[in-house]
Design a protein around this motif. Structure first.
Motif, PDB file in Angstrom:
ATOM      1  N   GLU A   1      62.176  22.039  75.678  1.00  0.00           N
ATOM      2  CA  GLU A   1      62.629  23.411  75.477  1.00  0.00           C
ATOM      3  C   GLU A   1      62.997  23.643  74.014  1.00  0.00           C
ATOM      4  O   GLU A   1      62.813  24.720  73.467  1.00  0.00           O
ATOM      5  CB  GLU A   1      63.861  23.635  76.364  1.00  0.00           C
ATOM      6  CG  GLU A   1      64.245  25.072  76.553  1.00  0.00           C
ATOM      7  CD  GLU A   1      65.500  25.122  77.408  1.00  0.00           C
ATOM      8  OE1 GLU A   1      66.466  25.751  76.954  1.00  0.00           O
ATOM      9  OE2 GLU A   1      65.510  24.492  78.494  1.00  0.00           O
ATOM     10  N   ASN A   2      63.515  22.594  73.365  1.00  0.00           N
ATOM     11  CA  ASN A   2      63.991  22.755  71.996  1.00  0.00           C
ATOM     12  C   ASN A   2      62.989  22.373  70.921  1.00  0.00           C
ATOM     13  O   ASN A   2      63.060  22.875  69.815  1.00  0.00           O
ATOM     14  CB  ASN A   2      65.294  21.986  71.806  1.00  0.00           C
ATOM     15  CG  ASN A   2      66.428  22.686  72.505  1.00  0.00           C
ATOM     16  OD1 ASN A   2      66.954  23.650  71.995  1.00  0.00           O
ATOM     17  ND2 ASN A   2      66.754  22.227  73.711  1.00  0.00           N
TER      18      ASN A   2
ATOM     19  N   GLU B   1      52.479  23.071  71.157  1.00  0.00           N
ATOM     20  CA  GLU B   1      53.227  24.089  70.409  1.00  0.00           C
ATOM     21  C   GLU B   1      54.484  23.479  69.815  1.00  0.00           C
ATOM     22  O   GLU B   1      55.580  23.670  70.342  1.00  0.00           O
ATOM     23  CB  GLU B   1      53.630  25.228  71.344  1.00  0.00           C
ATOM     24  CG  GLU B   1      52.538  26.211  71.631  1.00  0.00           C
ATOM     25  CD  GLU B   1      53.034  27.325  72.546  1.00  0.00           C
ATOM     26  OE1 GLU B   1      54.023  27.994  72.189  1.00  0.00           O
ATOM     27  OE2 GLU B   1      52.446  27.490  73.620  1.00  0.00           O
TER      28      GLU B   1
ATOM     29  N   ARG C   1      57.778  22.798  67.746  1.00  0.00           N
ATOM     30  CA  ARG C   1      58.847  23.657  67.226  1.00  0.00           C
ATOM     31  C   ARG C   1      59.847  22.796  66.491  1.00  0.00           C
ATOM     32  O   ARG C   1      60.116  21.672  66.912  1.00  0.00           O
ATOM     33  CB  ARG C   1      59.584  24.362  68.381  1.00  0.00           C
ATOM     34  CG  ARG C   1      58.716  25.308  69.184  1.00  0.00           C
ATOM     35  CD  ARG C   1      58.492  26.602  68.419  1.00  0.00           C
ATOM     36  NE  ARG C   1      57.612  27.519  69.134  1.00  0.00           N
ATOM     37  CZ  ARG C   1      56.288  27.578  68.953  1.00  0.00           C
ATOM     38  NH1 ARG C   1      55.699  26.756  68.115  1.00  0.00           N
ATOM     39  NH2 ARG C   1      55.560  28.434  69.608  1.00  0.00           N
TER      40      ARG C   1
ATOM     41  N   GLU D   1      65.015  25.164  62.992  1.00  0.00           N
ATOM     42  CA  GLU D   1      64.515  26.453  62.491  1.00  0.00           C
ATOM     43  C   GLU D   1      64.307  27.421  63.662  1.00  0.00           C
ATOM     44  O   GLU D   1      64.215  27.006  64.799  1.00  0.00           O
ATOM     45  CB  GLU D   1      63.175  26.271  61.765  1.00  0.00           C
ATOM     46  CG  GLU D   1      63.212  25.313  60.591  1.00  0.00           C
ATOM     47  CD  GLU D   1      64.039  25.826  59.411  1.00  0.00           C
ATOM     48  OE1 GLU D   1      64.049  27.053  59.181  1.00  0.00           O
ATOM     49  OE2 GLU D   1      64.679  24.998  58.735  1.00  0.00           O
ATOM     50  N   SER D   2      64.206  28.690  63.296  1.00  0.00           N
ATOM     51  CA  SER D   2      64.008  29.696  64.330  1.00  0.00           C
ATOM     52  C   SER D   2      62.725  29.416  65.116  1.00  0.00           C
ATOM     53  O   SER D   2      61.685  29.119  64.537  1.00  0.00           O
ATOM     54  CB  SER D   2      63.913  31.075  63.678  1.00  0.00           C
ATOM     55  OG  SER D   2      63.195  31.943  64.531  1.00  0.00           O
ATOM     56  N   LYS D   3      62.830  29.522  66.440  1.00  0.00           N
ATOM     57  CA  LYS D   3      61.664  29.200  67.256  1.00  0.00           C
ATOM     58  C   LYS D   3      60.650  30.336  67.304  1.00  0.00           C
ATOM     59  O   LYS D   3      59.532  30.160  67.732  1.00  0.00           O
ATOM     60  CB  LYS D   3      62.104  28.860  68.673  1.00  0.00           C
ATOM     61  CG  LYS D   3      62.772  27.533  68.672  1.00  0.00           C
ATOM     62  CD  LYS D   3      63.186  27.074  70.044  1.00  0.00           C
ATOM     63  CE  LYS D   3      64.123  25.894  69.913  1.00  0.00           C
ATOM     64  NZ  LYS D   3      64.970  25.914  68.708  1.00  0.00           N
ATOM     65  N   ASP D   4      61.071  31.519  66.865  1.00  0.00           N
ATOM     66  CA  ASP D   4      60.181  32.673  67.000  1.00  0.00           C
ATOM     67  C   ASP D   4      59.449  33.022  65.714  1.00  0.00           C
ATOM     68  O   ASP D   4      58.829  34.067  65.609  1.00  0.00           O
ATOM     69  CB  ASP D   4      60.992  33.903  67.455  1.00  0.00           C
ATOM     70  CG  ASP D   4      61.770  33.587  68.707  1.00  0.00           C
ATOM     71  OD1 ASP D   4      61.207  32.870  69.556  1.00  0.00           O
ATOM     72  OD2 ASP D   4      62.934  34.017  68.827  1.00  0.00           O
ATOM     73  N   ASP D   5      59.554  32.152  64.726  1.00  0.00           N
ATOM     74  CA  ASP D   5      58.899  32.455  63.455  1.00  0.00           C
ATOM     75  C   ASP D   5      57.421  32.076  63.549  1.00  0.00           C
ATOM     76  O   ASP D   5      57.046  30.913  63.448  1.00  0.00           O
ATOM     77  CB  ASP D   5      59.610  31.682  62.331  1.00  0.00           C
ATOM     78  CG  ASP D   5      59.081  32.055  60.962  1.00  0.00           C
ATOM     79  OD1 ASP D   5      57.927  32.504  60.869  1.00  0.00           O
ATOM     80  OD2 ASP D   5      59.821  31.887  59.990  1.00  0.00           O
ATOM     81  N   PHE D   6      56.601  33.081  63.746  1.00  0.00           N
ATOM     82  CA  PHE D   6      55.188  32.863  64.031  1.00  0.00           C
ATOM     83  C   PHE D   6      54.485  32.097  62.904  1.00  0.00           C
ATOM     84  O   PHE D   6      53.790  31.117  63.142  1.00  0.00           O
ATOM     85  CB  PHE D   6      54.522  34.234  64.255  1.00  0.00           C
ATOM     86  CG  PHE D   6      53.079  34.140  64.610  1.00  0.00           C
ATOM     87  CD1 PHE D   6      52.685  33.756  65.891  1.00  0.00           C
ATOM     88  CD2 PHE D   6      52.097  34.439  63.668  1.00  0.00           C
ATOM     89  CE1 PHE D   6      51.336  33.662  66.217  1.00  0.00           C
ATOM     90  CE2 PHE D   6      50.756  34.344  63.993  1.00  0.00           C
ATOM     91  CZ  PHE D   6      50.378  33.951  65.271  1.00  0.00           C
TER      92      PHE D   6
ATOM     93  N   GLY E   1      59.560  22.109  71.628  1.00  0.00           N
ATOM     94  CA  GLY E   1      58.217  22.500  72.020  1.00  0.00           C
ATOM     95  C   GLY E   1      57.449  21.324  72.588  1.00  0.00           C
ATOM     96  O   GLY E   1      58.028  20.361  73.085  1.00  0.00           O
TER      97      GLY E   1
ATOM     98  N   ASN F   1      55.513  28.480  62.717  1.00  0.00           N
ATOM     99  CA  ASN F   1      54.943  27.690  63.802  1.00  0.00           C
ATOM    100  C   ASN F   1      53.461  27.379  63.566  1.00  0.00           C
ATOM    101  O   ASN F   1      52.988  26.292  63.889  1.00  0.00           O
ATOM    102  CB  ASN F   1      55.169  28.379  65.145  1.00  0.00           C
ATOM    103  CG  ASN F   1      56.647  28.372  65.512  1.00  0.00           C
ATOM    104  OD1 ASN F   1      57.387  27.504  65.060  1.00  0.00           O
ATOM    105  ND2 ASN F   1      57.074  29.345  66.304  1.00  0.00           N
TER     106      ASN F   1
END
Ligand code: HEC
Ligand code: HEC
Length: 365
Positions: A72-73, A79, A81, A85-90, A75, A93
């Motif tokens: 979960e943390n 994917e 991660r 760092e922010s997980k939503d930074d496209f 990836g 990633n």
């Protein structure tokens, strides 16, 4: 290869949308298929595996819970991660995915798919390739026990570790080095979280969900702290003269260095055998080999002496030498002198106390 997959899905869609296109889609699809196949070095998808500590946990439900938290943390191999760092930074990633490609091409044979140091080549190598999953790195510019700065890892990858199988990658693009180093950090942080959770699970025989955020925060804090923990020398670097090297030799004998490294710095002492944090045998470096592992610049040697070397018996001398900071530079001068000795003969001319030059690149393209 997510992009070519997407293209393929689109072209499949067009089969149903526009019958005329069907004529073209077959050759295009075939071309894309063969591109995908030839571009891929492995037939199987990449998979990260858990450490032995996890697989040895007796309770299956606990194992699954643990793996779930880790994934979960950080990836998955599909994917990746970065925990800190922010997980939503496209874009970031995507950059990690690129780092993975570089890693799978240039690092995996030694450091292993999951970064545990067990690549195919590892069994033939000594010292062993670093197991990143403990989150411990040797050649840092941060105080003892701290994480490396990103710049430290970049420097290691660029200069290699002289005298070991770790190559210097000094011809690959900055973009690739930056990405592969971030990917190494993903593996290290993931391994660290997994290790902490496995220790907890083993001791407590459960993982209390209430405490999980603390474990994650700890990993994040350690890596964030390192960013601003660059060790600056206590005093500016003086000229490293013969006179200083002489004083350095005295300090080398009186401050305990020779106990491990031997009077002559060659490490031929009776008790010179220890274990490192990864469980491998290690010994005090032969300082005369002309192959300083942690960098050849005076500041590199200074930091080894001040901070010690994480995961190894080499202690830091900050507390014992901060009241006489010039002694540290004298020791640096002495270490440089002995490390140059085999190259220049026993006496090195004044002003020639330059770091050993490793010459041409060893990196194979
Ligand atoms: C031929 C084997 C080999 C290859 C290929 C290799 N390494 Fe290494 N690497 C090593 C060995 C051996 C060490 C341990 C050196 C030591 O303990 O002094 C190491 C250590 C490291 C370290 C730890 C440095 C520290 O401060 O503790 C990093 C980071 C690293 N390698 C990154 C990479 C990256 C990134 C790649 C690919 C771009 C790579 N390595 C490719 C063998 C290899
Ligand atoms: C308890 C034993 C011990 C003592 C005391 C000790 N060292 Fe070390 N030292 C080591 C070991 C072990 C290593 C190798 C670590 C590794 O890379 O595995 C090392 C590595 C080093 C290196 C890094 C060499 C390289 O390849 O980059 C330097 C420089 C060094 N020591 C200098 C000193 C100096 C100067 C002192 C005294 C102020 C000292 N050491 C005291 C055990 C010791």
């Amino acid at each position: 290869m997510p992009t070519s997959n997407n293209v393929r899905i689109d072209s499949e869609r067009s089969i149903y949308g526009k019958p005329l296109m069907r004529l073209f889609t077959i050759p295009i699809a075939t071309a894309l298929m063969s591109l995908t196949l030839s571009g891929c070095e492995r037939a199987e998808p990449i998979r990260w595996t858990s450490s032995e500590l996890v697989s040895e946990l007796p309770d299956e439900a606990l194992r699954e819970q643990l793996v779930g938290i880790v994934n979960e943390n950080s990836g998955s191999a599909r994917e990746p991660r970065m925990i800190s760092e922010s997980k939503d930074d496209f874009d970031f990633n995507l950059h990690l995915k690129h780092g993975q490609q570089v890693y799978m091409k240039r690092c995996v044979q030694c450091h292993g798919v999951s970064g545990d140091g067990n690549g195919e080549a590892a069994k033939y190598l000594y010292p062993k390739p670093r197991d990143y999953t403990r989150g411990i790195f040797k050649f840092t510019s941060t105080p003892y026990g701290n994480k490396p700065r990103r710049e430290d890892l970049i420097a290691v990858v660029r200069r290699g570790v002289t005298g070991t199988s770790m190559p210097r990658f000094n011809r690959i693009k900055d973009k690739d080095v930056n990405a592969v180093v971030d990917y190494v950090m993903v593996l290290a942080q993931r391994g660290e979280l997994e290790y902490q959770l496995a220790m907890e699970a083993e001791a407590a025989e459960e993982l209390d969900e209430d405490f999980i955020p603390e474990f994650i925060e700890d990993v994040v804090n350690r890596w964030q702290t390192a960013k601003t923990s660059l060790t600056q020398p206590l005093t500016p670097q003086p000229e490293l003269t013969e006179a200083r090297a002489k004083q350095g030799r005295e300090a080398f004998l009186s401050k305990g260095c020779s106990k491990c490294h031997g009077d002559d710095g060659r490490g031929h002492t009776k008790d010179n055998i220890g274990k490192d944090s990864w469980g491998h045998a290690t010994r005090a470096a032969d300082l005369t080999s002309g192959m300083l592992h942690g960098g050849q610049e005076p500041i590199d040697i200074y930091r080894r002496i001040l901070n010690g070397i994480n995961g190894t018996p080499m202690p830091g001398f900050k507390s014992s030498l901060q009241s006489e900071p010039e002694t540290i530079w004298n020791l640096v001068a002495y270490v440089l002198e002995v490390s140059n000795r085999r190259r220049y003969g026993t006496k090195i001319p004044a002003g020639l106390m330059k770091p050993y030059d490793q010459g041409a690149s060893e990196e194979t393209e």
